[in-house]
Design an enzyme around this catalytic site. Structure first.
Site, PDB file in Angstrom:
ATOM      1  N   GLU A 172     -15.503  85.063 151.976  1.00 23.44           N
ATOM      2  CA  GLU A 172     -16.094  86.349 152.403  1.00 23.44           C
ATOM      3  C   GLU A 172     -15.203  87.541 152.049  1.00 23.44           C
ATOM      4  O   GLU A 172     -14.874  88.363 152.906  1.00 23.44           O
ATOM      5  CB  GLU A 172     -16.380  86.319 153.916  1.00 23.44           C
ATOM      6  CG  GLU A 172     -17.405  85.274 154.275  1.00 23.44           C
ATOM      7  CD  GLU A 172     -17.904  85.346 155.717  1.00 23.44           C
ATOM      8  OE1 GLU A 172     -17.314  86.065 156.538  1.00 23.44           O
ATOM      9  OE2 GLU A 172     -18.905  84.659 156.015  1.00 23.44           O
ATOM     10  N   GLU A 291     -21.920  78.283 154.384  1.00 18.74           N
ATOM     11  CA  GLU A 291     -21.914  78.524 155.840  1.00 18.74           C
ATOM     12  C   GLU A 291     -23.341  78.852 156.263  1.00 18.74           C
ATOM     13  O   GLU A 291     -23.913  79.842 155.795  1.00 18.74           O
ATOM     14  CB  GLU A 291     -20.999  79.685 156.229  1.00 18.74           C
ATOM     15  CG  GLU A 291     -19.532  79.349 156.135  1.00 18.74           C
ATOM     16  CD  GLU A 291     -18.624  80.433 156.713  1.00 18.74           C
ATOM     17  OE1 GLU A 291     -19.014  81.095 157.695  1.00 18.74           O
ATOM     18  OE2 GLU A 291     -17.530  80.611 156.142  1.00 18.74           O
TER      19      GLU A 291
HETATM   20  O1  AHR Z   1     -17.754  80.046 160.663  1.00 18.77           O
HETATM   21  C1  AHR Z   1     -17.162  81.089 161.362  1.00 18.77           C
HETATM   22  C2  AHR Z   1     -16.773  82.269 160.482  1.00 18.77           C
HETATM   23  O2  AHR Z   1     -17.939  82.876 160.002  1.00 18.77           O
HETATM   24  C3  AHR Z   1     -15.991  81.948 159.249  1.00 18.77           C
HETATM   25  O3  AHR Z   1     -14.624  81.891 159.467  1.00 18.77           O
HETATM   26  C4  AHR Z   1     -16.315  83.111 158.342  1.00 18.77           C
HETATM   27  O4  AHR Z   1     -16.273  82.749 156.983  1.00 18.77           O
HETATM   28  C5  AHR Z   1     -17.679  83.564 158.795  1.00 18.77           C
HETATM   29  O5  AHR Z   1     -17.724  84.924 159.013  1.00 18.77           O
END
Ligand code: AHR
Length: 497
Positions: A172, A291
């Site tokens: 990110e 994610e």
């Molecule tokens: O999964 C939790 C967090 O969400 C991770 O660390 C990040 O990549 C995202 O914002």
């Protein structure tokens, strides 16, 4: 209501890459410490891994696990987590306001992967660090020996290289909350150089470029186009991240968000193919949805700053969350031709299907089940079911089909699986499945989750939300008929033999 699905072997979307059933362990909250690793726990093995947790991870059948972050990785010195444990430094983790003891690191995670029958998707720090540290880590994990970093690994007791095949180029990097956040052009250059040097170190690896941190991110679209334009020749995948929450109690819109997810995936694919066309390239960039989940229940949780493994992001999931997770996974499978990797974020304690008590028991959250079903039964090829069903409008979406579905066909085992969510809050669906050239396939299992209050949760003492078997649906002249209860998750398995 009445609904109809038509299925045929020719309706192939693509081969399902098993890595679409991946997950994620970050050094965050109690994911590692008190989650997968707890040396004093009564079920801990000789490496300190909780075997009660490993057993559930095996039930989930997760083929790949992303590690060590997440936001954490953008400030991580991987060298802190290898070598004699007593010499490893404790560090402030600025991502989550915790203290990282570093008693668990790369080698421990690789060992854990072996025991959990999974593989590692390793992320490198492109926030506070860069290409040099990244290629050193590849040398440490993947080079057979005879160089400083590979011999260091051997001196740490690991003679054989770990052979990590899949690498995330940071995390990110578009987000202001990220240590070392970058502009798209800065990131594109950093990622290109890192990927190039990592691949020169080991030509067998694949790399994932960070896409936007979500579809709502301000630079979404432009970020992907700019960074991919720069790094195209060296990377293999672009990442997507998306979490949903029912913030205003609007269940129908919460479930309808897969329409938005569909559009998100489509847009990123368009950007990838636009850059491909612009470059007249023969190479296709595929997607790593590394994610995804429901995340919102724990947003206001308080914790002690700079403590070790504070209990943060500990969402306790209810029944409606399970239907959203099932619907999201169905949506990902509908793009099995281009989504090769996806990670349910995360695996244990932190927004996770598996929940432990440090020093105590473990239980399956509601979202455990749809993931388990799809990961175990949804293998082979993804088939596009032609769905005919009524639609409805919600406060935020129009024309939302009541039935969300995907089918998977495992040719080798002559097995067909149909996964369906009935999103209607109060109406059953009488579902006809036209089996076309699957005529002769017989239902052998019909599993559902239904009849629960949408806010019902599981606890350590009471697993009240769980799947149950139904009587097998009837099949008459190639037409299978099943009842999908209101607000339900359903899995129908058919075999030829
Ligand atoms: O999964 C939790 C967090 O969400 C991770 O660390 C990040 O990549 C995202 O914002």
């Amino acid at each position: 209501m009445k609904a109809k699905i038509t299925l045929a072997k020719e309706f192939k979307i693509g081969d399902i890459d098993k890595r679409i059933y991946g997950s994620f362990i970050e050094h965050l909250g109690r994911a590692v410490y008190g989650g997968i690793y707890e040396p004093d726990h009564k079920t801990a093995d000789e490496d300190g891994f909780r075997t009660d947790v490993i057993n559930l991870v095996k039930e989930l059948n997760v083929p790949i696990v992303r590690y060590p972050g997440g936001n954490f990785v953008s400030g991580y010195n991987w060298e802190d987590g290898v070598g004699p444990v007593e010499k490893r430094p404790k560090r402030l983790d600025l991502a989550w306001g915790a203290t990282e003891p570093n008693t668990f690191g790369t080698n421990e995670f690789m060992k854990w992967c072996k025991k959990a029958d999974t593989e590692c998707m390793m992320a490198v720090n492109l926030g506070t660090r860069g290409a040099d540290e990244a290629r050193n880590l590849v040398e440490y994990t993947n080079h057979k020996g005879g160089t400083a970093w590979s011999d260091l690994r051997k001196s740490h007791g690991y003679d054989e290289p770990w052979g990590v095949k899949l690498w995330c180029l940071g995390n990110e990097m578009d987000g202001a909350w990220q240590m070392g956040a970058k502009t798209a052009a800065e990131y594109g250059r950093t990622a290109l150089e890192a990927s190039k040097m990592m691949k020169w170190t080991d030509g067998s690896i694949e790399t994932v470029l960070c896409g936007s941190s979500s579809r709502n991110s301000k630079t979404f679209g432009e970020w992907e186009a700019t960074s991919l334009d720069i790094a195209y020749d060296s990377v293999d995948y672009v990442s997507l991240h998306q979490y949903y929450g029912n913030h205003d109690g609007d269940t129908e819109s919460f479930l309808a968000q897969t329409l938005e997810l569909e559009e998100f995936i489509h847009t990123v694919l368009c950007v990838c193919d636009y850059i491909k066309a612009k470059k007249r390239s023969k190479k296709t960039i595929n997607l790593s949805f590394d994610e995804w989940n429901v995340w919102y229940h724990s947003n206001d949780a308080e914790f002690e700053r700079w403590s070790v493994a504070p209990p943060i992001l500990e969402d306790i999931y209810n029944f409606e969350d399970a239907l959203v997770v099932g619907s999201m996974l169905i949506t990902l499978l509908r793009h099995a031709d281009r989504i090769k990797i996806a990670c349910l974020a995360q695996l244990v304690n932190v927004i996770a299907p598996i929940f432990t008590k440090t020093g105590g028991g473990v239980f399956k959250q509601t979202i455990f089940y749809p993931f388990e079903h799809m990961s175990n039964y949804g293998r082979g090829v993804a088939l596009n079911p032609i769905i005919n069903c009524p639609k409805h409008d919600t406060k935020r979406f129009t024309d939302v089909p009541y039935i969300e579905s995907i089918a998977t066909y495992d040719e080798e085992n002559e097995s067909l699986a149909v996964f369906c969510v009935n999103k209607s809050l109060d109406e059953s669906a009488v579902l006809d499945v036209n089996l076309m050239d699957f005529d002769g396939y017989k239902p052998v299992k019909f599993i559902s989750m239904d009849g629960y209050d949408k806010h019902q949760i599981n606890t350590f003492d009471n697993i009240s939300v769980k799947p149950h078997d139904n009587p097998l649906p009837a099949v008459d002249k190639g037409l299978l008929t099943a009842e999908l209860k209101p607000f339900s998750w359903n899995v129908i398995i058919l075999n030829k033999r």
